[in-house]
Scaffold this motif. Structure first.
Motif, short mmCIF file in Angstrom:
data_model
loop_
_atom_site.label_atom_id
_atom_site.label_comp_id
_atom_site.label_asym_id
_atom_site.label_seq_id
_atom_site.Cartn_x
_atom_site.Cartn_y
_atom_site.Cartn_z
N ALA A 13 98.89 19.55 1.64
CA ALA A 13 97.85 20.15 0.81
C ALA A 13 98.02 19.74 -0.65
CB ALA A 13 97.88 21.68 0.95
N ALA A 14 99.26 19.75 -1.13
CA ALA A 14 99.52 19.37 -2.52
C ALA A 14 99.14 17.91 -2.76
CB ALA A 14 100.99 19.62 -2.86
N GLY A 15 99.53 17.04 -1.86
CA GLY A 15 99.20 15.62 -2.00
C GLY A 15 97.70 15.38 -1.98
N LEU A 16 97.01 16.09 -1.09
CA LEU A 16 95.55 15.95 -1.00
C LEU A 16 94.87 16.47 -2.26
CD1 LEU A 16 95.27 16.96 2.73
CD2 LEU A 16 94.52 14.75 1.80
N MET A 17 95.35 17.60 -2.80
CA MET A 17 94.76 18.15 -4.02
C MET A 17 95.02 17.22 -5.21
SD MET A 17 92.86 20.44 -5.50
CE MET A 17 92.79 22.01 -4.63
N ARG A 18 96.23 16.71 -5.33
CA ARG A 18 96.53 15.78 -6.42
C ARG A 18 95.61 14.57 -6.36
NH1 ARG A 18 102.07 16.70 -4.81
NH2 ARG A 18 102.94 18.28 -6.19
N ASP A 19 95.41 14.05 -5.16
CA ASP A 19 94.56 12.87 -4.97
C ASP A 19 93.12 13.19 -5.34
OD1 ASP A 19 94.21 10.08 -3.88
OD2 ASP A 19 92.86 11.19 -2.53
N LEU A 20 92.62 14.34 -4.94
CA LEU A 20 91.24 14.73 -5.18
C LEU A 20 90.99 15.12 -6.63
CD1 LEU A 20 88.41 15.42 -4.06
CD2 LEU A 20 89.30 17.70 -3.52
N ALA A 21 91.89 15.92 -7.19
CA ALA A 21 91.64 16.52 -8.51
C ALA A 21 92.23 15.72 -9.67
CB ALA A 21 92.20 17.94 -8.54
N GLY A 22 93.18 14.85 -9.39
CA GLY A 22 93.81 14.11 -10.47
C GLY A 22 94.44 15.05 -11.48
N ASP A 23 94.15 14.82 -12.76
CA ASP A 23 94.73 15.63 -13.83
C ASP A 23 93.99 16.95 -14.06
OD1 ASP A 23 96.65 13.73 -14.27
OD2 ASP A 23 95.55 12.75 -15.90
N GLU A 24 92.93 17.22 -13.30
CA GLU A 24 92.16 18.45 -13.49
C GLU A 24 92.94 19.70 -13.07
OE1 GLU A 24 88.57 18.32 -11.22
OE2 GLU A 24 88.01 16.36 -12.00
N VAL A 25 93.89 19.54 -12.16
CA VAL A 25 94.58 20.68 -11.56
C VAL A 25 96.08 20.42 -11.57
CG1 VAL A 25 94.84 22.07 -9.46
CG2 VAL A 25 92.60 21.15 -10.06
N THR A 26 96.85 21.42 -11.97
CA THR A 26 98.30 21.36 -11.83
C THR A 26 98.63 21.82 -10.42
OG1 THR A 26 98.62 21.86 -14.17
CG2 THR A 26 100.50 22.26 -12.70
N VAL A 27 99.38 21.00 -9.69
CA VAL A 27 99.66 21.27 -8.28
C VAL A 27 101.16 21.36 -8.06
CG1 VAL A 27 99.36 20.45 -5.92
CG2 VAL A 27 97.57 20.02 -7.62
N ARG B 210 104.08 33.38 -10.41
CA ARG B 210 103.51 33.92 -11.66
C ARG B 210 102.73 32.86 -12.44
NH1 ARG B 210 108.45 36.80 -11.97
NH2 ARG B 210 109.33 35.23 -13.36
N ASP B 211 103.17 31.61 -12.37
CA ASP B 211 102.53 30.53 -13.13
C ASP B 211 101.23 30.03 -12.50
OD1 ASP B 211 104.58 30.66 -14.96
OD2 ASP B 211 105.60 28.85 -14.23
N ALA B 212 100.99 30.37 -11.24
CA ALA B 212 99.83 29.84 -10.53
C ALA B 212 98.58 30.69 -10.75
CB ALA B 212 100.14 29.77 -9.03
N ASP B 213 97.45 30.03 -10.83
CA ASP B 213 96.16 30.72 -10.83
C ASP B 213 95.77 31.09 -9.40
OD1 ASP B 213 95.61 30.44 -13.66
OD2 ASP B 213 95.26 28.32 -13.26
N VAL B 214 96.11 30.19 -8.47
CA VAL B 214 95.80 30.40 -7.05
C VAL B 214 97.05 30.06 -6.25
CG1 VAL B 214 94.33 29.75 -5.10
CG2 VAL B 214 93.41 29.69 -7.42
N VAL B 215 97.41 30.95 -5.33
CA VAL B 215 98.50 30.70 -4.39
C VAL B 215 97.87 30.60 -3.01
CG1 VAL B 215 100.63 31.59 -3.34
CG2 VAL B 215 100.19 31.93 -5.80
N VAL B 216 98.11 29.47 -2.35
CA VAL B 216 97.60 29.27 -1.00
C VAL B 216 98.79 29.24 -0.05
CG1 VAL B 216 96.36 27.72 0.56
CG2 VAL B 216 95.62 27.94 -1.84
N VAL B 217 98.80 30.18 0.89
CA VAL B 217 99.85 30.24 1.90
C VAL B 217 99.28 29.60 3.16
CG1 VAL B 217 101.38 31.73 3.24
CG2 VAL B 217 100.75 32.36 0.89
N LEU B 218 99.96 28.56 3.62
CA LEU B 218 99.52 27.85 4.82
C LEU B 218 100.31 28.35 6.02
CD1 LEU B 218 99.37 25.54 2.31
CD2 LEU B 218 98.21 24.41 4.18
N GLY B 219 99.60 28.87 6.99
CA GLY B 219 100.24 29.39 8.19
C GLY B 219 100.57 30.86 8.06
N GLN B 220 101.08 31.41 9.16
CA GLN B 220 101.38 32.83 9.22
C GLN B 220 102.87 33.14 9.09
OE1 GLN B 220 99.51 34.11 12.85
NE2 GLN B 220 97.46 33.90 12.01
N GLU B 221 103.71 32.10 9.05
CA GLU B 221 105.15 32.33 9.01
C GLU B 221 105.64 32.69 7.61
OE1 GLU B 221 103.91 29.28 10.10
OE2 GLU B 221 103.83 29.82 12.21
#
Length: 135
Positions: free
Chosen positions: A22-36, A76-87
């Protein structure tokens, strides 16, 4: 005035597969627009080789990424936290948006190997694109 960059933290249990994808995909899509950032609640020792290979098929290189332990500061530093999976379990922080993505698990349908990983990647890729559009 410079707009503030959004910050997204992707979390899974081991930080070797889905959250790194997910991080790699977001970096690729958003470039410098988003801190990942990505992290794991109980990080493993290595990245999942098939995860890395599935991203390489899209021209995405994870470089020197490695599993990292989740810290309270990351949350604390994140605007959005995405938890992948249920574990993985992450304590929510007031003011931070939390999402849980229960991703496709092709192995439950008998699909294994790279075919499985491509399906997982494509599911996460669609979710990342949706999140990026909402940031």
């Amino acid at each position: 005035m410079t707009p503030t960059r959004a910050s997204v933290l992707f979390v899974c249990q081991k930080n070797g597969g889905k959250s790194q994808m997910a991080a790699g995909l977001m970096r690729d899509l958003a470039g410098d627009e988003v801190t990942v950032v990505s992290a794991g609640t109980t990080p493993g020792t290595d990245l999942n080789a098939q995860s890395v290979e599935s991203l390489a098929e899209l021209g995405i290189d994870l470089g020197d990424e490695h599993p990292k332990a989740l810290t309270e500061q990351m949350v604390r530093d994140a605007d959005v936290v995405v938890v992948l999976g249920q574990e993985a379990r992450v304590d929510e922080v007031p003011g931070t948006r939390f999402e849980t993505w229960v991703t496709d698990e092709p192995s439950e349908r008998g699909i294994e190997g790279m075919e499985r990983m491509r399906l997982v990647r494509d599911d996460i890729r669609a979710r990342v694109a949706d999140l990026h559009a909402r940031l």
